[in-house]
Design an enzyme around this catalytic site. Structure first.
Site, PDB file in Angstrom:
ATOM      1  N   ASN A 108       0.817  -1.217   0.000  1.00  0.00           N
ATOM      2  CA  ASN A 108       0.000   0.000   0.000  1.00  0.00           C
ATOM      3  C   ASN A 108       0.848   1.264   0.000  1.00  0.00           C
ATOM      4  O   ASN A 108       0.637   2.176  -0.818  1.00  0.00           O
ATOM      5  CB  ASN A 108      -0.929   0.026   1.220  1.00  0.00           C
TER       6      ASN A 108
ATOM      7  N   HIS B   8     -35.650  -8.998 -50.473  1.00  0.00           N
ATOM      8  CA  HIS B   8     -36.771  -9.702 -49.821  1.00  0.00           C
ATOM      9  C   HIS B   8     -36.672 -11.218 -50.017  1.00  0.00           C
ATOM     10  O   HIS B   8     -37.705 -11.908 -50.024  1.00  0.00           O
ATOM     11  CB  HIS B   8     -38.123  -9.206 -50.362  1.00  0.00           C
TER      12      HIS B   8
ATOM     13  N   SER C 157     -21.251 -34.277 -41.486  1.00  0.00           N
ATOM     14  CA  SER C 157     -22.277 -35.086 -40.841  1.00  0.00           C
ATOM     15  C   SER C 157     -21.698 -36.406 -40.379  1.00  0.00           C
ATOM     16  O   SER C 157     -20.824 -36.986 -41.036  1.00  0.00           O
ATOM     17  CB  SER C 157     -23.434 -35.341 -41.812  1.00  0.00           C
TER      18      SER C 157
ATOM     19  N   LYS D  82     -21.281 -35.038 -46.905  1.00  0.00           N
ATOM     20  CA  LYS D  82     -21.905 -33.739 -46.623  1.00  0.00           C
ATOM     21  C   LYS D  82     -20.862 -32.739 -46.131  1.00  0.00           C
ATOM     22  O   LYS D  82     -19.986 -33.081 -45.336  1.00  0.00           O
ATOM     23  CB  LYS D  82     -22.998 -33.892 -45.566  1.00  0.00           C
TER      24      LYS D  82
ATOM     25  N   ASN E 144     -20.559 -28.639 -44.663  1.00  0.00           N
ATOM     26  CA  ASN E 144     -21.364 -27.567 -44.089  1.00  0.00           C
ATOM     27  C   ASN E 144     -20.586 -26.254 -43.985  1.00  0.00           C
ATOM     28  O   ASN E 144     -19.348 -26.261 -43.921  1.00  0.00           O
ATOM     29  CB  ASN E 144     -21.864 -27.975 -42.696  1.00  0.00           C
TER      30      ASN E 144
ATOM     31  N   GLU F 179     -20.949 -20.421 -39.507  1.00  0.00           N
ATOM     32  CA  GLU F 179     -21.692 -20.676 -38.279  1.00  0.00           C
ATOM     33  C   GLU F 179     -20.891 -20.238 -37.053  1.00  0.00           C
ATOM     34  O   GLU F 179     -21.457 -19.727 -36.075  1.00  0.00           O
ATOM     35  CB  GLU F 179     -22.048 -22.154 -38.187  1.00  0.00           C
TER      36      GLU F 179
END
Length: 483
Positions: free
Chosen positions: A139, A196, A332, A338, A340, A345
């Site tokens: 201190n 859209h 997968s 597969k 991804n 992500e």
């Protein structure tokens, strides 16, 4: 476990015999078994820089013996370099002012510094168990002219500025350059525009990625502003409540000047300055709310880019398929072959965490929650959340560049196929054949599963030369006085 007895203002405490900290830290370890993880190392390193700067300033102002000051500076520099991280175990969820971490730093630095003084125990292990009166006091010496209430927020600013400047800014710079490279490389490839989620007029792939590059440049601008929020708002010198009790009037300015030199990795990288208003800088953490708001904006913008890419790469046969993302791992455990969009992500999950951290930081600065009278008492959770966001964003930007953008490809054949099939190509005909007639052409093309080009020719609305000129897809993406 072997222990030694240490004493603070509350009395004796048993401390692990080889721990560099003392009684106050040992109490905090007992009191806060909450997250069971310490504050981020960036905060500890910032404390090292800060305590070294404070010792140097006190020495220069004639308040601290030069030999003691140098010992503290040397010890603090080791803390700043990460050499003693294991001796900072205090939990994130501790006293809201960060007093426990400030005392942790004071005690570690005091013990390390004492071992450097001539005439005391000649080894750190002997010094820790010594009762010598020549010990440097945590201190009286290390914390001279300071309070937890101004050191912890200052360390927060230092840690945040360093993380923003040397981790996040370079990562976003890389992202910006890669997106701009792709925008240039793919500037002649035309694809379907979409609004859209529906087909719209054509756009060049390069234009799409130039939009992403523009977003990255905006991110860099916001990060620069965030760094400035940290540089020019140091609470040091305010001590307990922002009045500067027990410190020299020139102390804060000297500390800021020293920190600018110590923390910057290149000349003038970071320029710290004393807060213009100490009561404000200690009572609130508005600068963190503002700066993290920019981090949230970075996260949101990254999510848009990552999500667009994963949708444009959807397929490979039954989706949009205009982009081809790098195959980096099986997608997968049941579907062979597969693949991804795992990197996209990952980016989006980081955004979820950053947005959550923004809510935590905002709440921690609310009056009555964190900001109460002369002090914010939720500072540890603010800096923990802020640095998590900064580091997550920096890491995921680098991964996004290295694992996805660097290997991303355009499926030119698919782009050409979809552009020719788009019903919204009829927009280019509307100025010539009229809006209503163009709408009829689009509806007939849809009903008969034909292209706009085919229907216009079947109806003899325009000759072939006019049709080919109007249905020049590249020209549709480039405004011209003749169109």
């Amino acid at each position: 476990m072997q222990t030694r007895t240490e004493t603070d203002s509350m009395g004796p405490m048993q401390v692990p015999i080889d721990a560099l900290y003392g009684a106050s830290t040992a109490r905090a370890i007992q009191n806060f078994p909450i997250a069971n993880r310490p504050l981020p190392k960036e905060v500890i390193h910032a404390f090292g820089h800060l305590k070294a700067a404070c010792a140097a300033a006190n020495r220069d102002l004639g308040k601290l013996d030069p030999q003691i000051a140098q010992a503290i500076i040397d010890a603090s520099s080791e803390v700043a370099a990460g050499k003693h991280d294991a001796h900072f175990p205090v939990d994130v969820y501790q006293t809201g002012s960060g007093t426990s971490t400030n005392m942790n730093a004071n005690e570690v630095i005091a013990n390390l510094a004492t071992a450097r003084l001539p005439g005391v125990a000649n080894s750190l292990a002997m010094n820790l168990t010594s009762e010598s009166s020549t010990k440097i006091h945590p201190n009286d010496h290390v914390n001279m002219g300071q309070s937890s209430n101004d050191t912890f927020p200052t360390a927060m600013n230092i840690a945040a500025a360093v993380s923003l400047k040397y981790a996040l800014e370079p990562a976003i710079t890389r992202l910006s350059r890669e997106l701009e490279r792709l925008a240039t490389d793919w500037d002649t490839i035309v694809k379907v525009g979409r609004t859209h989620l529906m087909d719209a007029t054509p756009i060049r792939v390069g234009q799409v990625f130039s939009g992403y590059g523009g977003a990255a440049r905006d991110m860099l601008e916001k990060i620069d502003w965030s760094i400035a929020e940290m540089e020019f708002n140091l609470a040091i010198g305010g001590t307990a409540v922002g009045t500067g009790i027990n410190t020299h009037a020139d102390f804060a300015a000297r500390v800021a000047s020293i920190l600018s030199k110590k923390v910057s990795r290149d000349t003038d990288d970071l320029t710290f300055a004393e807060a213009a208003n100490h009561p404000h800088s200690q009572a609130t953490k508005d600068n963190f709310v503002t700066a993290h708001g920019y981090l949230k904006m970075v996260a949101v913008s990254l999510t848009k880019i990552a999500n667009d890419i994963r949708l444009l790469a959807s397929g490979p046969r039954c989706g949009i398929g205009e982009l081809i993302i790098p195959a980096i791992q099986p997608g997968s455990s049941i579907m062979p072959g597969k693949e991804n969009p795992v990197i996209c992500e990952s980016v989006m999950q980081v955004a979820c965490r950053v947005i959550g951290n923004d809510a935590a930081i905002t709440t921690a600065n609310l009056g009555g929650v964190g900001s109460i009278f002369e002090l914010n008492v939720a500072m540890p959770v603010i800096i923990d959340a802020f640095l998590e966001s900064t580091n997550l964003l920096a890491n995921v930007c680098n991964v996004f560049v290295d694992k996805l953008l660097a290997g991303l490809q355009v499926n030119k054949a698919r782009c050409a196929e979809l552009v020719e099939a788009s019903l919204m190509n009829v927009t280019a005909l509307a100025p010539v054949i009229g809006y209503d007639q163009a709408a009829k052409v689009a509806k007939q093309a849809m009903a008969e599963s034909k292209t706009i080009r085919q229907i216009v020719r079947e109806l003899n609305l325009l000759d072939d030369e006019a049709v080919d000129k109007l249905l020049n897809y590249d020209a549709m993406t480039r405004p011209s006085p003749s169109r």
